[in-house]
Design an enzyme around this catalytic site. Sequence first.
Site, PDB file in Angstrom:
ATOM      1  N   THR A 140       0.916  -1.196  -0.317  1.00  0.00           N
ATOM      2  CA  THR A 140       0.251  -0.382  -0.076  1.00  0.00           C
ATOM      3  C   THR A 140       0.992   0.387  -0.037  1.00  0.00           C
ATOM      4  OG1 THR A 140      -1.767   1.553   1.328  1.00  0.00           O
ATOM      5  CG2 THR A 140      -0.299  -0.242   2.406  1.00  0.00           C
ATOM      6  N   ASP A 164      -0.393   3.516   1.681  1.00  0.00           N
ATOM      7  CA  ASP A 164      -0.158   4.600   2.520  1.00  0.00           C
ATOM      8  C   ASP A 164       0.382   4.443   3.374  1.00  0.00           C
ATOM      9  OD1 ASP A 164      -2.634   5.125   0.347  1.00  0.00           O
ATOM     10  OD2 ASP A 164      -4.684   4.104   2.016  1.00  0.00           O
ATOM     11  N   GLY A 224      -3.171   8.970   1.281  1.00  0.00           N
ATOM     12  CA  GLY A 224      -3.094   8.442   2.355  1.00  0.00           C
ATOM     13  C   GLY A 224      -4.015   8.230   3.384  1.00  0.00           C
ATOM     14  N   ARG A 225      -5.103   8.380   2.801  1.00  0.00           N
ATOM     15  CA  ARG A 225      -6.356   8.131   3.608  1.00  0.00           C
ATOM     16  C   ARG A 225      -6.348   8.993   4.949  1.00  0.00           C
ATOM     17  NH1 ARG A 225     -10.471   5.487   1.325  1.00  0.00           N
ATOM     18  NH2 ARG A 225      -9.475   3.548   0.137  1.00  0.00           N
ATOM     19  N   GLU A 262      -5.168  14.609   1.812  1.00  0.00           N
ATOM     20  CA  GLU A 262      -6.252  14.405   1.595  1.00  0.00           C
ATOM     21  C   GLU A 262      -7.684  13.938   2.603  1.00  0.00           C
ATOM     22  OE1 GLU A 262      -6.933  10.563  -0.887  1.00  0.00           O
ATOM     23  OE2 GLU A 262      -6.199   8.960   0.674  1.00  0.00           O
ATOM     24  N   LEU A 308      -1.603   9.724  -9.309  1.00  0.00           N
ATOM     25  CA  LEU A 308      -0.197   9.561 -10.522  1.00  0.00           C
ATOM     26  C   LEU A 308       0.518   9.260  -9.447  1.00  0.00           C
ATOM     27  CD1 LEU A 308      -0.235  13.380 -11.905  1.00  0.00           C
ATOM     28  CD2 LEU A 308      -0.119  11.518 -13.002  1.00  0.00           C
ATOM     29  N   GLN A 309       0.954   9.752  -8.282  1.00  0.00           N
ATOM     30  CA  GLN A 309       1.142   9.081  -6.438  1.00  0.00           C
ATOM     31  C   GLN A 309       1.720   7.934  -6.787  1.00  0.00           C
ATOM     32  OE1 GLN A 309       0.204  10.930  -3.195  1.00  0.00           O
ATOM     33  NE2 GLN A 309      -1.677  11.151  -4.016  1.00  0.00           N
TER      34      GLN A 309
HETATM   35  O1  F6P Z   1      -5.643   2.628  -0.308  1.00  0.00           O
HETATM   36  C1  F6P Z   1      -4.775   3.480  -0.831  1.00  0.00           C
HETATM   37  C2  F6P Z   1      -5.475   4.748  -1.636  1.00  0.00           C
HETATM   38  O2  F6P Z   1      -4.407   5.087  -2.745  1.00  0.00           O
HETATM   39  C3  F6P Z   1      -5.358   5.933  -0.750  1.00  0.00           C
HETATM   40  O3  F6P Z   1      -4.836   6.684  -0.321  1.00  0.00           O
HETATM   41  C4  F6P Z   1      -6.745   6.594  -1.277  1.00  0.00           C
HETATM   42  O4  F6P Z   1      -7.417   7.170  -0.340  1.00  0.00           O
HETATM   43  C5  F6P Z   1      -7.087   5.906  -2.014  1.00  0.00           C
HETATM   44  O5  F6P Z   1      -6.458   4.544  -2.611  1.00  0.00           O
HETATM   45  C6  F6P Z   1      -7.983   5.948  -3.184  1.00  0.00           C
HETATM   46  O6  F6P Z   1      -9.168   4.906  -3.327  1.00  0.00           O
HETATM   47  P1  F6P Z   1      -9.223   4.213  -5.356  1.00  0.00           P
HETATM   48  O7  F6P Z   1      -8.460   3.629  -5.389  1.00  0.00           O
HETATM   49  O8  F6P Z   1     -10.768   3.636  -4.648  1.00  0.00           O
HETATM   50  O9  F6P Z   1      -9.365   5.860  -6.042  1.00  0.00           O
END
Ligand code: F6P
Length: 411
Positions: A141, A143, A188-189, A244, A299-300
């Site tokens: 992940t 994150d 990063g939630r 975010e 992108l990240q």
């Molecule tokens: O779980 C990783 C993540 O990239 C988070 O950082 C982000 O909020 C989320 O996934 C985005 O989710 P999705 O893939 O549904 O756009």
Amino acid sequence: MVGNVVVGQSGGPTSVINSSLAGVYKTAKDLGAPRVYGMRHGIQGFLERNLVDLDDKLRSEMDIELLKRTPSAYLGSCRFKLPEYDANPEMYDKIFALLEELEIAAFFYIGGNDSMDTINKLSKHADRIGSPIRFIGVPKTIDNDLDVTDHTPGFGSAAKYIASVSKELIRDGLVYDQKQITIIEIMGRNAGWLTAAAALAKCEDCEGVDLLYLPELPFDIDKFLDKVERLFLTKKALVVAVSEGIKTADGKYVFEHGVHTEYVDSFGHKQLSGTATYLANLCGQRFGCKARAVELATLQRCAGHLTSRVDITEAYQVGGTAVSAAFAGETGKMVILKRVSSDPYICTTDLYDVDKIANVEKKVPLEWITEDGTYVSQELINYIRPLIQAELSPIMITGQPRHIVVDIDRI
Ligand code: F6P
């Protein structure tokens, strides 16, 4: 261990997730697995028999090298919450019937904390019914919020991308002799590890970002505006990195104060987006200056052209360790990374009970965030720095990175 292997990818992708898939595949073949199946779109696809035979897809060493360097889940991913056994025993029967039909001896799932929940539930069910099938989690992940492991594959490359583009945005901000603010929004939630990576932009040729806001602390909009006002007294171009997932003290995400989407996935996670836009608009109105929002968004996590060699190598290693562990009889475990030292950087792999990792979110310790909540400590920077080291170049064809694609024929 005699039997076939099945592997899936789940949750948000990373730029090195396929390196773990390559590690699983190569090690399974080296250890004599007759067939290696890939689930298309994780367990959700598996339930629909949406599988590919990886032996047909990965035919040469070059295919494996391309796979390692291809960002985003090659097999496709899903955000699918496996129900508890009692709520849907038929689903478990269906999964285990298909595993038996395919003569699967080991099941690997490359994912984050939600995906480890799937490994946990399936390994417990195997135990319940006396099935010998082994279930091992392969961490992944951007994150970096998986517990116990020192860090997660995927994080280092995303951190490298964030640190690099932050430097570039800071430079761009210096171009005009005028007051302006750039707000960078980072994924990063609920964990601020990735946002903290923007602090690595600061080095001998770069002043670094001016402010950093992590989701571990409540965000005060008025205090933020006051801070920006004070910084503008001495500096024209400001760059601020925000997670975010920052929330105001009332528990509301900052982006929810503005116009936003209401999408929620099957784990109940809201789509987080719009924090930078909201804050940039506020700054533009209050300070009457140019204000840009740069949402790094996906992108990240798919920047395969700028991966960290440390990260892509570790991603491969955790895949290999997972397979060796299963072949040695382990189940219900996740592979973890154990840092031996930071300087020189030495890291090994180990195993840990997935039960204790699934669904837990590891956040940035508060002692690694400055007291006023607007920057991170040197300790945190030192923790991240080794993970972004060195590069693995993409294979470039006609001026662009070459990727491997999965064709859609299924078993
Ligand atoms: O779980 C990783 C993540 O990239 C988070 O950082 C982000 O909020 C989320 O996934 C985005 O989710 P999705 O893939 O549904 O756009």
